[in-house]
Design a protein around this motif. Structure first.
Motif, PDB file in Angstrom:
ATOM      1  N   PRO A 101      14.562 -20.787  24.230  1.00 54.29           N
ATOM      2  CA  PRO A 101      14.103 -21.179  25.561  1.00 54.29           C
ATOM      3  C   PRO A 101      14.009 -19.962  26.477  1.00 54.29           C
ATOM      4  CG  PRO A 101      15.941 -22.549  24.823  1.00 54.29           C
ATOM      5  CD  PRO A 101      15.839 -21.417  23.862  1.00 54.29           C
ATOM      6  N   PRO A 102      13.110 -19.957  27.468  1.00 51.85           N
ATOM      7  CA  PRO A 102      12.146 -21.022  27.747  1.00 51.85           C
ATOM      8  C   PRO A 102      10.826 -20.865  27.005  1.00 51.85           C
ATOM      9  CG  PRO A 102      11.991 -19.358  29.444  1.00 51.85           C
ATOM     10  CD  PRO A 102      13.060 -18.882  28.488  1.00 51.85           C
ATOM     11  N   LYS A 149      14.369 -29.761  30.978  1.00 55.56           N
ATOM     12  CA  LYS A 149      15.644 -29.486  30.327  1.00 55.56           C
ATOM     13  C   LYS A 149      16.166 -28.104  30.694  1.00 55.56           C
ATOM     14  CE  LYS A 149      17.690 -29.108  25.694  1.00 55.56           C
ATOM     15  NZ  LYS A 149      17.409 -29.199  24.229  1.00 55.56           N
ATOM     16  N   HIS A 150      15.247 -27.142  30.805  1.00 59.32           N
ATOM     17  CA  HIS A 150      15.633 -25.767  31.138  1.00 59.32           C
ATOM     18  C   HIS A 150      15.763 -25.527  32.641  1.00 59.32           C
ATOM     19  CE1 HIS A 150      14.877 -25.304  26.974  1.00 59.32           C
ATOM     20  NE2 HIS A 150      13.608 -24.931  27.018  1.00 59.32           N
ATOM     21  N   LYS A 151      15.528 -26.608  33.436  1.00 56.27           N
ATOM     22  CA  LYS A 151      15.630 -26.552  34.894  1.00 56.27           C
ATOM     23  C   LYS A 151      14.644 -25.537  35.507  1.00 56.27           C
ATOM     24  CE  LYS A 151      20.430 -28.120  35.268  1.00 56.27           C
ATOM     25  NZ  LYS A 151      20.478 -28.704  33.916  1.00 56.27           N
ATOM     26  N   LEU A 160      10.626 -30.041  28.152  1.00 57.96           N
ATOM     27  CA  LEU A 160      11.465 -28.869  27.888  1.00 57.96           C
ATOM     28  C   LEU A 160      11.721 -28.059  29.158  1.00 57.96           C
ATOM     29  CD1 LEU A 160       9.996 -27.702  24.463  1.00 57.96           C
ATOM     30  CD2 LEU A 160      12.301 -28.576  24.879  1.00 57.96           C
TER      31      LEU A 160
END
Length: 223
Positions: A165-166, A201-203, A198
């Protein structure tokens, strides 16, 4: 099956180092004895892959610079919009990385690995990530050049090998863009949706909104 999976991942890592591949030397035995027309067809398909501009084996072996140095130079070329030159430099970085793994015995260890898939990934995670990152960057440059089939192949390989990520989300976003440009709207929507999830999820809110906007635009167009 586990053994075959590990072998396929190991092969993907070695091939994704971008240097080193002669088209005919990489063909299965049955294809090596193919007719000239069949060989030409295979070569044409090869030109639409992530390795379309890969170095030959002899070129790859001659690379003596450090892979990190070459990758940094490639990043600068890509940032300057010199994507054709960047792709070449990424391939040189990949060839250097392969030379380094041969020199330190990593490739031989990979070929003889007897553990399970998760052990393999854990042991070789840095090289796996390096492979994915190079595929990802080459794919971005191919997309900028409008070579969509090669870009798509790069992004597919990136996601198959696995990327941190990301950039996992960015890969889906980039692949969705390629699918949209190729007219594959449903596949584009699926990738934009996955990218948005995603990014959430990774903000990474701004990126999430961008992916959601692209998704909504496609949905509107199809109504």
């Amino acid at each position: 099956m586990q053994k075959n999976f590990i072998k396929s991942i190991a092969l993907a890592i070695v091939l994704a180092c971008h240097g080193c591949i002669e088209v005919n030397s990489n063909l299965p035995q049955t294809e090596k004895s193919a007719s000239p027309q069949q060989v030409q067809t295979l070569e044409e398909k090869y030109k639409r892959t992530c390795y379309a501009d890969a170095l030959t084996e002899s070129e790859g072996r001659k690379i003596t610079e450090k892979s990190n140095t070459l990758e940094t130079a490639a990043d600068k070329l890509a940032a300057a919009g010199k994507h054709k030159e960047a792709i070449r430099k990424y391939h040189e970085a990949g060839a250097a990385a392969l030379n380094e793994t041969i020199a330190d015995g990593t490739v031989e260890e990979m070929e003889n690995f007897t553990g399970d898939a998760e052990d393999f990934r854990a042991k070789n995670r840095p090289l796996i990530q390096r492979t994915a990152e190079l595929n990802f960057k080459v794919g971005q440059s191919y997309a900028q050049l409008g070579k969509l089939e090669s870009a798509l192949d790069c992004f597919n390989r990136t996601l198959k090998v696995g990327i941190l990520p990301p950039n996992d989300a960015i890969t889906y976003l980039n692949r969705g863009d390629v699918y949209e440009r190729m007219g594959s709207k449903e596949k584009a929507k699926a990738d934009f949706r996955q990218a948005a999830n995603l990014f959430k999820k990774h903000k990474l809110v701004s990126y999430q909104k961008d992916a959601e906007k692209r998704l909504q635009n496609l949905i509107k167009v199809n109504k």
